[in-house]
Write a protein that holds these residues in place. Structure first.
Motif, PDB file in Angstrom:
ATOM      1  N   ASN A 174      -3.954   1.433  -9.176  1.00 42.75           N
ATOM      2  CA  ASN A 174      -2.620   1.782  -8.732  1.00 42.75           C
ATOM      3  C   ASN A 174      -1.609   0.187  -8.901  1.00 42.75           C
ATOM      4  O   ASN A 174      -2.334  -0.777  -9.136  1.00 42.75           O
TER       5      ASN A 174
ATOM      6  N   VAL B 177     -10.747  -0.534  -2.424  1.00 43.05           N
ATOM      7  CA  VAL B 177      -9.305  -0.754  -3.175  1.00 43.05           C
ATOM      8  C   VAL B 177      -9.219   0.464  -4.195  1.00 43.05           C
ATOM      9  O   VAL B 177     -10.048   0.798  -4.841  1.00 43.05           O
ATOM     10  N   ASN B 178      -7.945   0.604  -4.752  1.00 41.55           N
ATOM     11  CA  ASN B 178      -7.645   1.425  -5.870  1.00 41.55           C
ATOM     12  C   ASN B 178      -7.197   0.637  -6.950  1.00 41.55           C
ATOM     13  O   ASN B 178      -5.973   0.280  -7.128  1.00 41.55           O
TER      14      ASN B 178
ATOM     15  N   ASP C 140      -3.699   5.004  -0.618  1.00 43.65           N
ATOM     16  CA  ASP C 140      -4.602   3.901   0.045  1.00 43.65           C
ATOM     17  C   ASP C 140      -4.820   3.963   1.293  1.00 43.65           C
ATOM     18  O   ASP C 140      -5.484   3.092   2.015  1.00 43.65           O
TER      19      ASP C 140
ATOM     20  N   ALA D 289       0.929  -1.145   0.071  1.00 47.97           N
ATOM     21  CA  ALA D 289       0.027  -0.088  -0.101  1.00 47.97           C
ATOM     22  C   ALA D 289       0.911   1.206  -0.195  1.00 47.97           C
ATOM     23  O   ALA D 289       2.032   1.238   0.610  1.00 47.97           O
TER      24      ALA D 289
ATOM     25  N   ASN E 122      -7.948   2.321   3.563  1.00 52.32           N
ATOM     26  CA  ASN E 122      -8.922   1.237   2.832  1.00 52.32           C
ATOM     27  C   ASN E 122      -8.750  -0.058   3.336  1.00 52.32           C
ATOM     28  O   ASN E 122      -8.049  -0.127   4.258  1.00 52.32           O
TER      29      ASN E 122
ATOM     30  N   TYR F 284       2.008  -1.716  -7.997  1.00 58.88           N
ATOM     31  CA  TYR F 284       2.758  -1.892  -6.891  1.00 58.88           C
ATOM     32  C   TYR F 284       3.979  -2.820  -7.166  1.00 58.88           C
ATOM     33  O   TYR F 284       3.923  -3.483  -8.190  1.00 58.88           O
TER      34      TYR F 284
ATOM     35  N   LYS G 227      -6.707  -2.225   2.831  1.00 56.66           N
ATOM     36  CA  LYS G 227      -5.205  -2.820   2.699  1.00 56.66           C
ATOM     37  C   LYS G 227      -4.856  -2.533   4.316  1.00 56.66           C
ATOM     38  O   LYS G 227      -4.036  -3.284   5.001  1.00 56.66           O
TER      39      LYS G 227
END
Length: 375
Positions: A75, A71-72, A51, A23, A54, A77, A56
């Motif tokens: 995004n 969630v996004n 994030d 995140a 949220n 990671y 996470k």
């Protein structure tokens, strides 16, 4: 605000330790929601939404915006969100690494790499603006066609002598040279040509003459060098480049400042960028340099005194009244904010709203008590 085009991000190892979902949090949340946590800086990432709070984060609610999506999905990671970088997956700074080495960020995957792990030695002069790592060069294989054009010619053209012109032609690359009239005369004089009405074919032969001295003089007189292909206006720049010999290597590549503007933007290439998810390559405002320049410009704008700009548009009476009001506001606001500074607490939106409501109320009371006299 949704996904921000480019912003500074942080990861919280207190809330999302190794093993948990990765995140990223924004600068504001790093202060307001994670002030006492263990954070590490991720520098900038593109198209990322904070994030904080949220799904996470199991036991944390964002103090700035409690109502957030779970969630996004937009995004992206990587291991950076666990504090690991490069192909060696080591932290930075690395207490066990005794080799002094700079880290360079790839503009595609946005991971950071040790210079010695790129498969290619960065230019000693540091004369490059962006880097694409080995893995991303494999993913964006079309970049190798541009690499042969930009890296070998645009960056290193001043280094080899002019006698290399023939080898460039063999590779399918032509140098288009433009110069003014005085420079034309100077070149003709140095080449031993007295006639000013020389034909273009003979002039071209003089340019390619294998003479070190004339080659050096020519490099000093060029005012514009454009690398073009033999076709003047190809339908697709990439197809034209790919029709010429170019070399693919298993290395990273280093790019000059203007290379993005030279990428083909025909319909087929734009579709390819979309499929590879690298549409940002054609956006020169996507670069970290553009982000830093915008920050510098914003700071300079903030440093301008809005009071002086306003005063210049007023008459003398209005100026005196505004200065008095400004001084009152400045004194009261400074005293109000000092309490937050002394207590080490963050100033919130409702705090500012409360201050101005109180300020307006006091101002009305002062106005109501005033007595006006006419002479």
């Amino acid at each position: 605000q949704g996904a921000v085009k480019r912003q500074a991000l942080y990861a919280c190892s207190t809330c999302t330790p190794p093993g948990a979902e990765p995140a990223g949090i924004c600068l504001a949340c790093s202060y307001e929601c994670h002030g006492t946590h263990r954070l590490f800086e991720l520098y900038t990432k593109r198209n990322f939404r904070c994030d904080c709070g949220n799904s996470k984060f199991k036991n944390l609610q964002c103090k700035l915006l409690p109502e957030k999506g779970k969630v996004n999905s937009g995004n992206k990671y990587n291991d950076n969100f666990y504090g690991l970088y490069c192909t060696c997956k080591r932290p930075y700074p690395d207490p066990e690494d005794e080799i002094p080495d700079e880290m360079i960020q790839c503009i595609v995957c946005e991971d950071w790499f040790h210079g010695r792990h790129l498969g290619a030695v960065p230019p000693e002069s540091g004369d490059f603006h962006e880097m694409v790592c080995q893995a991303c060069m494999k993913h964006c294989h079309f970049l190798w066609a541009y690499a042969s054009l930009f890296l070998l010619v645009a960056m290193y053209l001043p280094v080899p002598p002019l006698t290399k012109a023939n080898s460039l032609e063999d590779a399918g690359i032509v140098l288009k040279v433009e110069e003014n009239e005085e420079q034309k005369k100077e070149i003709k004089k140095e080449s031993g040509v007295e006639h000013h009405d020389m034909k273009e074919e003979k002039q071209s032969e003089q340019f390619n003459k294998p003479s070190t001295s004339s080659g050096s003089a020519l490099l000093n007189t060029l005012i514009l060098i454009q690398v073009v292909t033999k076709s003047e206006e190809p339908v697709c720049k990439l197809k034209e480049l790919q029709s010429k010999p170019f070399v693919k290597k298993d290395t990273a590549t280093f790019w000059p400042s203007n290379w993005r503007s030279k990428l083909c933007t025909c319909e087929d290439c734009l579709k390819m960028y979309s499929e590879l998810e690298v549409q940002f390559l054609t956006d020169e405002c996507d670069t970290v340099l553009a982000y830093e320049n915008k920050g510098t410009s914003d700071q300079e704008t903030e440093r301008r005194d809005p009071l002086m700009d306003t005063l210049n548009s007023m008459n003398r009476v209005q100026q005196v009244e505004l200065i008095c009001e400004y001084n009152d506001l400045k004194t009261e606001l400074t005293d109000y904010l000092r309490r937050f500074a002394d207590e080490g607490t963050v100033v919130k939106r409702e705090d500012i709203q409360h201050f101005f409501e109180e300020f307006q109320s006091r101002k009305r009371r002062r106005t109501d008590r005033m007595q006006y006299y006419c002479s």
